[in-house]
Scaffold this motif. Structure first.
Motif, PDB file in Angstrom:
ATOM      1  N   THR A 182       0.690  -1.291   0.073  1.00 10.10           N
ATOM      2  CA  THR A 182      -0.117  -0.014   0.131  1.00 10.10           C
ATOM      3  C   THR A 182       0.924   1.462  -0.031  1.00 10.10           C
ATOM      4  OG1 THR A 182      -0.207   0.113   2.422  1.00 10.10           O
ATOM      5  CG2 THR A 182      -1.834  -1.232   1.211  1.00 10.10           C
ATOM      6  N   GLY A 183       2.032   1.047   0.343  1.00  8.03           N
ATOM      7  CA  GLY A 183       2.807   2.378   0.445  1.00  8.03           C
ATOM      8  C   GLY A 183       2.699   3.115   1.583  1.00  8.03           C
ATOM      9  N   VAL A 184       1.967   2.717   2.506  1.00  6.96           N
ATOM     10  CA  VAL A 184       1.688   3.224   4.154  1.00  6.96           C
ATOM     11  C   VAL A 184       2.718   3.129   4.752  1.00  6.96           C
ATOM     12  CG1 VAL A 184       0.240   3.418   5.815  1.00  6.96           C
ATOM     13  CG2 VAL A 184      -0.795   2.998   3.403  1.00  6.96           C
ATOM     14  N   GLU A 185       3.457   4.258   5.374  1.00 10.41           N
ATOM     15  CA  GLU A 185       4.447   4.154   6.376  1.00 10.41           C
ATOM     16  C   GLU A 185       3.930   4.303   7.674  1.00 10.41           C
ATOM     17  OE1 GLU A 185       8.143   6.731   5.184  1.00 10.41           O
ATOM     18  OE2 GLU A 185       6.574   7.936   4.533  1.00 10.41           O
ATOM     19  N   PHE A 186       4.725   3.425   8.690  1.00 11.97           N
ATOM     20  CA  PHE A 186       4.189   3.105  10.019  1.00 11.97           C
ATOM     21  C   PHE A 186       5.524   3.411  10.861  1.00 11.97           C
ATOM     22  CE2 PHE A 186       1.852   0.421   7.462  1.00 11.97           C
ATOM     23  CZ  PHE A 186       0.605   0.429   8.187  1.00 11.97           C
ATOM     24  N   ILE A 187       5.442   3.657  12.170  1.00 10.23           N
ATOM     25  CA  ILE A 187       6.671   3.901  13.087  1.00 10.23           C
ATOM     26  C   ILE A 187       6.361   2.612  14.030  1.00 10.23           C
ATOM     27  CG2 ILE A 187       7.378   4.890  15.165  1.00 10.23           C
ATOM     28  CD1 ILE A 187       6.909   7.671  13.637  1.00 10.23           C
ATOM     29  N   LYS A 188       7.350   1.941  14.479  1.00 10.60           N
ATOM     30  CA  LYS A 188       7.491   0.731  15.154  1.00 10.60           C
ATOM     31  C   LYS A 188       7.487   1.267  16.794  1.00 10.60           C
ATOM     32  CE  LYS A 188      10.157  -3.436  16.613  1.00 10.60           C
ATOM     33  NZ  LYS A 188      11.396  -4.199  16.443  1.00 10.60           N
ATOM     34  N   VAL A 189       6.416   1.295  17.441  1.00  8.64           N
ATOM     35  CA  VAL A 189       6.245   1.691  18.993  1.00  8.64           C
ATOM     36  C   VAL A 189       6.541   0.607  19.723  1.00  8.64           C
ATOM     37  CG1 VAL A 189       4.667   3.022  20.760  1.00  8.64           C
ATOM     38  CG2 VAL A 189       4.607   3.502  18.056  1.00  8.64           C
ATOM     39  N   GLY A 190       7.318   0.724  20.899  1.00  5.86           N
ATOM     40  CA  GLY A 190       7.562  -0.505  21.660  1.00  5.86           C
ATOM     41  C   GLY A 190       8.751   0.434  22.787  1.00  5.86           C
ATOM     42  N   GLN A 191       9.238  -0.541  23.556  1.00  6.88           N
ATOM     43  CA  GLN A 191      10.061   0.222  24.808  1.00  6.88           C
ATOM     44  C   GLN A 191      11.407   0.532  24.011  1.00  6.88           C
ATOM     45  OE1 GLN A 191      10.459  -2.084  28.147  1.00  6.88           O
ATOM     46  NE2 GLN A 191       8.481  -3.265  28.032  1.00  6.88           N
ATOM     47  N   GLU A 192      11.762   0.041  22.956  1.00  7.12           N
ATOM     48  CA  GLU A 192      13.034   0.564  22.148  1.00  7.12           C
ATOM     49  C   GLU A 192      12.799   2.187  22.002  1.00  7.12           C
ATOM     50  OE1 GLU A 192      16.471  -0.384  18.923  1.00  7.12           O
ATOM     51  OE2 GLU A 192      14.533  -1.580  19.435  1.00  7.12           O
ATOM     52  N   LEU A 193      11.683   2.325  21.249  1.00 11.39           N
ATOM     53  CA  LEU A 193      11.331   3.862  20.892  1.00 11.39           C
ATOM     54  C   LEU A 193      11.143   4.508  21.894  1.00 11.39           C
ATOM     55  CD1 LEU A 193      10.329   5.913  18.776  1.00 11.39           C
ATOM     56  CD2 LEU A 193       8.073   4.833  19.026  1.00 11.39           C
TER      57      LEU A 193
END
Length: 802
Positions: free
Chosen positions: A178-189
């Motif tokens: 789809t070309g949709v961008e995401f951000i990986k959210v977690g304890q490292e972020l």
């Protein structure tokens, strides 16, 4: 962290209060004060936790997962408040909040009797502890941070000012399809943001928001009312188990009756507010669909109403000394009312009905599932087990001069019929647990005879006196009111579409109840308005059922295409589509339809819009309300494509179970198809696919195909299926959750045209709902009757104390 501390503290102080009340009941000194303080502390902690969650919502603290999942800055203040109970965690907290506040009243109310207070509050406090554990950090925690578990969120939720920071680049991800961008959210972020001096609340600046189906005024009313009813069901349960613990069975009846009455009033009213919401807003075309989750709230209400009537018998028969009749029945029904409230919660929130109900929450996890199951078993064993343990002590008075023609028997038979209805609904509702489901007809066919008998019994029991009735007097009243009801039935049949024998009989039984209760209402009002509650409620039942009969069985519906500016005759009304216009800042579109009925001209404005929440087209009906009927317009679709309906292509709207013909092939729409993962993604506003299971019958063979639509970020990709043997392709171009699809079928060699019309056209389902206002009037009368009855029982209790 603060929210979790408050919940854990509430659990510990609640458990302490429970233990202290137990010791108080056992006769230990100086424990009653500790028990009360423990409960007050529990209440304070729960109130504080509730205020804290509300603060997080109103200040948009999206680093909390619950706040992110259900709220955003675009919601109105009222809807923002309602996100408090939009999810499982918040709704459990609301239920708990109402329950603990009710408990503080009973500490004062029962303080005159230490044994009664300690036994009642011991049971009541145990219920609050179970509810508190449900929202503990280990189960459905409303205070969990979003970064505690790894998830991927679209860029639109984040502050763009920080997106170019080098420290964040490794957390970017992209969906190659789809070309949709995401951000990986977690304890490292979280750690990376902290090292850069950025708080998560400054980085995550928008939430997903409320499901568009819930963005309505009634969202602010229906769930709180429902949970008030659920919380109040704990009271008669606690009185019943308290009586068993103390082995004393007289006083609990008068104490329980007012609370059971008002509890059933609130719960019943909440159920029908939900029905009105579904009818007027959600576009389901009716106020009741026998949905499993609707049913699961209805069953405890039915059982509670049955308990009301048998409690009246015990209350009346124990005035002459001893314990009144049907003690065992009353204890069991009071217990089951609350147990089925918990069972309702289990069905709704365990995820077990996620494929069978549009209301059901997603799977909460095995631990929560098992805890809910343990919740049911604990309070079932505590209540029913206690009754069995005390069975030999449960002796009620025996009325030697009682005959079959007595009000006691009339009320008992009515309660038995209600329990029969509850059993039928429970069987149908629970069927999906065992891998099957019952058709809506099951509920209608099985409950109709019961409804006829109940309405007849309501009237007949009022001709009966307590203990015994002279047969001549009884049958004289029956003949008089039967004659009046028969005449009224004949009149209604002449002016209405009622035609079948069973519906004529149902009409007679309804009118029989109404006429008898109207006469007795007039007599009772002359004595005291407090004596009118039962009669008003029974009249409401009759009016409600008459509305159900007429609107449910004689609704006329038609699906029709309305080309722009062209008049179309539908159900003896002339409809003209006038065009569409943006509303609410361009977020939605209102489709103007002129409706001409005789000399009356009206404008309806059904609404459709593309929801960013779940990437789906949402539909809102419009209703032209009348005194005797509603004209209901539900939008199905809108298009302005070219017309290619020829021998090479057919486009059609199909409901479940319907078929269409394409050349030599018969195509049947069996059911919708959506996987568990796609259902979860849809509910969370992610990408998902949904389609239809079709059976193609060709040359004596059946072929199963599954065309579907891929919903991605506001876009819809139609994915077709083919049957090579029949030389055809099939494509689902639109999906209506109300139960229909738009299907295009065409030759494999032909170029498909998935739009259905060459001119701007609005597709709608138009319906005439006769006498639907009788349903709402009946609900209002029932509620008024319950309130007056509760006031009467409260006055009787106060007089007893004096």
């Amino acid at each position: 962290m603060l929210g979790n501390i408050l919940i854990v503290a509430a659990i510990l102080s609640g458990a302490f209060s429970f233990i202290m009340y137990y010791y108080t009941f056992k006769g230990y000194s100086n424990t009653l004060v500790l028990a009360r303080r423990g409960y007050y502390l529990t209440t304070a902690f729960i109130v504080a936790a509730s205020v804290f969650l509300l603060y997080l919502i109103l200040t948009h603290q999206y680093e909390y997962n619950y706040v992110f999942e259900y709220s955003n800055g675009d919601l109105s203040f009222g809807l923002l408040l309602s996100t408090f109970f939009a999810g499982q965690e918040g709704s459990f907290l609301l239920w708990l909040l109402i329950t603990v506040l009710l408990g503080t009243y009973f500490i004062s109310h029962l303080s005159f009797d230490v044994k009664k207070e300690s036994s009642f509050m011991m049971v009541f406090t145990l219920a609050t502890v179970f509810l508190a554990v449900l929202i503990s950090p280990y189960l459905k925690n409303p205070f969990a941070y979003i970064w505690q578990e790894t998830t991927y969120l679209e860029l639109k939720y984040f502050n763009p000012a920080y997106l170019n920071l080098p420290v964040l680049q490794k957390f970017f991800a992209i969906n190659n399809n789809t070309g949709v961008e995401f951000i990986k959210v977690g304890q490292e972020l979280k750690a990376a943001l902290s090292s850069a001096g950025i708080h998560m609340s400054d980085f995550l600046v928008q939430g997903k928001g409320l499901n568009p189906l819930l963005q309505n005024f009634w969202m602010q009313i229906h769930p709180p009312l429902l949970f008030v009813g659920f919380a109040m069901a704990t009271i008669p349960y606690s009185f019943a188990v308290s009586a068993v613990i103390r082995n004393e069975y007289k006083s609990w009846v008068k104490e329980s009756l007012p609370w059971l009455t008002i509890s059933m009033m609130v719960l019943g009213f909440a159920i029908m507010v939900g029905g009105y919401w579904a009818y007027g807003v959600l576009g389901w075309g009716g106020f009741w669909g026998w949905d499993p989750v609707e049913n699961s709230s209805l069953v405890p209400w039915i059982i509670g109403v049955a308990a009301l009537h048998t409690l009246l018998i015990q209350n009346r028969t124990q005035d002459n000394g001893g314990v009144g009749k049907y003690l065992k029945t009353n204890l069991i029904l009071s217990v089951l009312t609350f147990v089925f409230v918990i069972y309702s919660t289990f069905l709704t929130r365990s995820g077990i009905l996620s494929d069978a109900s549009v209301h059901s929450f997603a799977d909460p996890g095995m631990t929560t599932y098992l805890f809910l199951l343990g919740f049911i078993l604990t309070f079932t064993l505590l209540g029913i087990g206690g009754v069995i343990y005390r069975w030999r002590n449960l002796h009620a008075v025996q009325l030697e001069d009682e005959t079959i023609l007595s009000r006691e028997n009339g009320l008992l038979y009515g309660a038995a019929l209600l329990i029969g209805s509850a059993i039928i609904i429970t069987i149908g509702t629970s069927a999906p647990i065992f891998g099957s489901a019952v058709d809506i007809k099951f509920y209608n066919v099985m409950n109709l005879p019961i409804a006829i008998l109940i309405t007849l019994l309501i009237a007949l029991s009022l001709f009966l006196r307590w203990k015994t009735t002279k047969p001549a007097e009884f049958f004289r009243h029956v003949l008089i009111y039967s004659g009046i009801s028969a005449a009224l039935t004949a009149l209604i049949v002449l002016v209405s579409p009622i035609d079948t024998f069973i519906n004529i009989l149902f009409t007679f039984s309804i009118l029989f109840t109404i006429t008898v209760n109207v006469n007795l209402l007039i007599r009772a009002f002359k004595v005291s308005y407090l004596l009118t509650g039962g009669h008003i409620a029974h009249i409401g039942v009759g009016v409600l059922l008459l509305g159900v009969l007429l609107s449910g069985n004689y609704t006329q519906s038609a699906q029709v295409d309305l080309p722009l500016d062209k008049e179309v005759n539908v159900l003896n009304h002339k409809l003209t589509f006038l065009g569409h216009e943006p509303i609410e800042g361009g977020k939605k579109f209102a489709f103007k339809v002129k409706i001409v009925n005789g000399d009356n001209t009206m404008i309806a404005s059904p609404v459709m819009f593309q929801s960013d929440f779940n990437n789906s087209v949402m539909r809102e009906p419009d209703i032209i309300e009348g005194l005797t009927e509603d004209f209901y317009i539900s939008p199905l679709g809108f298009s302005e494509g070219s017309d290619n309906e020829s021998g090479d292509q057919v486009s059609v709207v199909l409901k479940k179970g319907e078929s269409t013909q394409f050349k030599d092939a018969k195509i049947t729409f069996k059911e919708f198809t959506i996987s568990d993962d796609d259902m979860k993604a849809m509910l969370k506003g992610g990408d998902f696919k949904m389609g239809a299971e079709l059976t193609v019958e060709y040359n004596g063979k059946n072929y199963d195909v599954n065309p579907y639509i891929l919903f991605t970020k506001g876009e819809q990709e139609v994915v077709e299926s083919s049957v090579d043997e029949a030389n055809m392709n099939l494509a689902v171009t639109k999906i209506d959750a109300a139960g229909s699809i738009n299907l295009s079928v065409y030759d494999k060699e032909a170029k498909p045209v998935l739009e259905e019309h060459k001119e701007e056209t609005l597709s709608v389902e138009a319906s005439i709902k006769p006498n639907i206002n009788l349903v709402w009037l009946g609900v209002l009368l029932i509620s008024i009757g319950f309130i007056i009855a509760a006031l009467r029982r409260k006055e009787e209790l106060d007089l007893k104390k004096e």
